[in-house]
Write a protein that holds these residues in place. Sequence first.
Motif, PDB file in Angstrom:
ATOM      1  N   GLY A 164       0.917  -1.329  -0.004  1.00  0.00           N
ATOM      2  CA  GLY A 164      -0.074   0.123  -0.038  1.00  0.00           C
ATOM      3  C   GLY A 164       0.843   1.364  -0.132  1.00  0.00           C
ATOM      4  O   GLY A 164       0.435   2.402   0.499  1.00  0.00           O
ATOM      5  N   ASP A 165       2.191   1.045  -0.647  1.00  0.00           N
ATOM      6  CA  ASP A 165       2.954   2.160  -0.822  1.00  0.00           C
ATOM      7  C   ASP A 165       3.354   2.938   0.713  1.00  0.00           C
ATOM      8  O   ASP A 165       3.176   4.365   0.855  1.00  0.00           O
ATOM      9  N   THR A 166       3.254   2.204   1.698  1.00  0.00           N
ATOM     10  CA  THR A 166       3.630   2.508   3.055  1.00  0.00           C
ATOM     11  C   THR A 166       4.981   2.366   3.502  1.00  0.00           C
ATOM     12  O   THR A 166       5.502   1.582   2.671  1.00  0.00           O
ATOM     13  N   GLY A 167       5.588   2.926   4.308  1.00  0.00           N
ATOM     14  CA  GLY A 167       7.076   2.540   5.077  1.00  0.00           C
ATOM     15  C   GLY A 167       7.983   3.309   4.202  1.00  0.00           C
ATOM     16  O   GLY A 167       7.858   4.202   3.523  1.00  0.00           O
ATOM     17  N   PRO A 168       9.271   2.962   4.660  1.00  0.00           N
ATOM     18  CA  PRO A 168      10.542   3.911   4.090  1.00  0.00           C
ATOM     19  C   PRO A 168      10.661   3.864   2.654  1.00  0.00           C
ATOM     20  O   PRO A 168      10.142   2.633   2.123  1.00  0.00           O
ATOM     21  N   ASN A 169      11.250   4.823   1.930  1.00  0.00           N
ATOM     22  CA  ASN A 169      11.762   4.694   0.516  1.00  0.00           C
ATOM     23  C   ASN A 169      12.820   3.767   0.419  1.00  0.00           C
ATOM     24  O   ASN A 169      13.767   3.555   1.090  1.00  0.00           O
ATOM     25  N   THR A 170      12.657   2.976  -0.746  1.00  0.00           N
ATOM     26  CA  THR A 170      13.794   1.942  -0.923  1.00  0.00           C
ATOM     27  C   THR A 170      14.338   2.230  -2.411  1.00  0.00           C
ATOM     28  O   THR A 170      13.970   3.238  -3.049  1.00  0.00           O
ATOM     29  N   GLY A 171      15.207   1.438  -2.852  1.00  0.00           N
ATOM     30  CA  GLY A 171      15.808   1.385  -4.318  1.00  0.00           C
ATOM     31  C   GLY A 171      14.685   1.040  -5.185  1.00  0.00           C
ATOM     32  O   GLY A 171      14.834   1.192  -6.316  1.00  0.00           O
ATOM     33  N   GLY A 172      13.530   0.273  -4.725  1.00  0.00           N
ATOM     34  CA  GLY A 172      12.648  -0.275  -5.526  1.00  0.00           C
ATOM     35  C   GLY A 172      12.289  -1.680  -4.989  1.00  0.00           C
ATOM     36  O   GLY A 172      13.273  -2.490  -4.795  1.00  0.00           O
ATOM     37  N   MET A 173      10.959  -2.104  -4.692  1.00  0.00           N
ATOM     38  CA  MET A 173      10.709  -3.254  -4.198  1.00  0.00           C
ATOM     39  C   MET A 173      10.070  -4.057  -5.379  1.00  0.00           C
ATOM     40  O   MET A 173       9.569  -5.220  -4.946  1.00  0.00           O
ATOM     41  N   GLY A 174       9.807  -3.426  -6.348  1.00  0.00           N
ATOM     42  CA  GLY A 174       8.989  -4.481  -7.563  1.00  0.00           C
ATOM     43  C   GLY A 174       8.717  -3.405  -8.642  1.00  0.00           C
ATOM     44  O   GLY A 174       8.653  -2.342  -8.361  1.00  0.00           O
ATOM     45  N   ALA A 175       8.386  -4.147  -9.842  1.00  0.00           N
ATOM     46  CA  ALA A 175       7.855  -3.265 -10.924  1.00  0.00           C
ATOM     47  C   ALA A 175       7.265  -4.388 -11.711  1.00  0.00           C
ATOM     48  O   ALA A 175       7.258  -5.354 -11.778  1.00  0.00           O
ATOM     49  N   TYR A 176       6.275  -3.513 -12.546  1.00  0.00           N
ATOM     50  CA  TYR A 176       5.534  -4.191 -13.826  1.00  0.00           C
ATOM     51  C   TYR A 176       5.546  -3.375 -14.974  1.00  0.00           C
ATOM     52  O   TYR A 176       5.751  -2.356 -14.938  1.00  0.00           O
ATOM     53  N   SER A 177       5.286  -4.130 -16.185  1.00  0.00           N
ATOM     54  CA  SER A 177       5.164  -3.646 -17.314  1.00  0.00           C
ATOM     55  C   SER A 177       4.356  -4.370 -18.425  1.00  0.00           C
ATOM     56  O   SER A 177       4.678  -5.654 -18.148  1.00  0.00           O
ATOM     57  N   PRO A 178       3.513  -3.772 -19.052  1.00  0.00           N
ATOM     58  CA  PRO A 178       3.356  -2.319 -19.217  1.00  0.00           C
ATOM     59  C   PRO A 178       2.462  -1.638 -18.144  1.00  0.00           C
ATOM     60  O   PRO A 178       1.904  -2.672 -17.225  1.00  0.00           O
ATOM     61  N   THR A 179       2.192  -0.488 -17.917  1.00  0.00           N
ATOM     62  CA  THR A 179       1.550   0.041 -16.967  1.00  0.00           C
ATOM     63  C   THR A 179       0.430   0.792 -17.403  1.00  0.00           C
ATOM     64  O   THR A 179       0.746   1.740 -18.383  1.00  0.00           O
ATOM     65  N   PRO A 180      -0.858   0.763 -17.190  1.00  0.00           N
ATOM     66  CA  PRO A 180      -1.969   1.711 -17.417  1.00  0.00           C
ATOM     67  C   PRO A 180      -1.677   3.307 -17.090  1.00  0.00           C
ATOM     68  O   PRO A 180      -2.320   4.056 -17.691  1.00  0.00           O
TER      69      PRO A 180
END
Length: 433
Positions: free
Chosen positions: A220-236
């Motif tokens: 839910g996009d909570t907590g501290p910032n990181t380098g990136g915890m995951g990604a998906y493609s393509p994105t709407p």
Amino acid sequence: MRILVIGQGGREHALVWKLKQSPQVEVVYCAPGNAGTGLDAINVDIAATDIPQLLKFAQKEKIDLTVVGPEAPLVAGLVDEFIKAGLRVFGPTKKAAELEGSKRFAKELMRKAAVPTADFRIFTNAAEAISYIDEREVERVVVKADGLASGKGVVVCSTREEARQAIKRILLEKEFGTAGERIVIEDRLEGQEASLLAFVDGHTIIPLEAAQDHKAAHDGDTGPNTGGMGAYSPTPVITPDLIDTVVEKVLIPTVHEMRKDGRNFRGCLYAGLMLTNQGPKVLEFNVRLGDPETQAVLMRLKSDLATVLYAAADGKLADIEPLEWDTRPAVCVVMAAEGYPGNYAKGQVIRGLTEAAAVEDAKVFHAGTKLKDDQVLTDGGRVLGVTALGENLAQAKLHAYQAVKCIRWDGAWCRKDISDKAQQYESQSERGA
Ligand code: AMP
Ligand code: GLY
């Protein structure tokens, strides 16, 4: 073609894996690499910032193309040294890498080129910065250290007091050392975040399929910032129309202004965007591929990556065929070590990698791992990027988490909601939000 990839993260493993698939490629080396790149390429024990040794290695091994993953060697001028020695390299020169290395440079360039970005002021003096904060009408700002601070030099502030504290920490207490000798204070923007990456050869710009990162540590996009915890493609979040807008309003004027300024940009240009009510605005530029966006995007690239990067390095992107993409979406879930993004332990034995590799359409990209006595050990905060394709996003997510489930070590964790933003966004759009 003999290729050297520089770096040791998940992005570099994805690059190595994809480059290796090219029928033109004879051998791929990775310096220094990780346990995963050691399986798909030959690891070379030279640090990513040891430019003299990397150059010596590339000359000795007659490397045809060097591909630089992380920003540090780019900002330090690796590309300049390789070009001087007559070697072909994918990545920007030191002067062009300032686009990421100095936020002030990036902001001033955007102002000159009329690229949409948050309004900003630059300060070196804490008292002046604080009186600016005190006098501003709008309280919400973002305070940024000018130089490279591994993504940590940005403080998003909701109150004047938070902004004053951020100014003190960066300018007076020197929390980021020399990277914080100067700060940018900019308006805080609201909206969805998205990134658009493009291959650039100085003139021609080829955007990649869009991806969305998940920078916060927890669901839910909570907590501290990181380098990136995951990604998906393509994105709407990034529609084909929006890609056209970003190319026209951001990438073309930026590449043009860089050329005018004697900083011809070759490499991957990464625009971090906030999609505001007034349209997309640039939060930052990176001068390299994103991590973990690359893992998701390269899973979907059908074209021969070696040909594309070779052409980009030679300034010949205009000559290549349009990029071909797998229409199936990809999801990359980052598995991290206990404690990340704070202090974390290293050296845990990772189990279940073989089972994970057997999951349909999945590929486990290594990030912080190393091989010791035939065992794969954790060796970083972000340990693995478990990536999978599916007929639709739900299936890609299912495959990725099926593979995640196979893998275990003490303290391993990941976000459980990678790619759910797509559904939220789609239902918001349907409601006309
Ligand atoms: P940057 O490294 O400049 O991309 O900043 C890191 C993160 O801080 C971004 O991914 C955003 O979440 C946030 N951020 C940066 N600049 C702004 C801004 N002007 N308004 C709101 N959030 C921002
Ligand atoms: N995923 C964010 C970055 O590579 O900077």
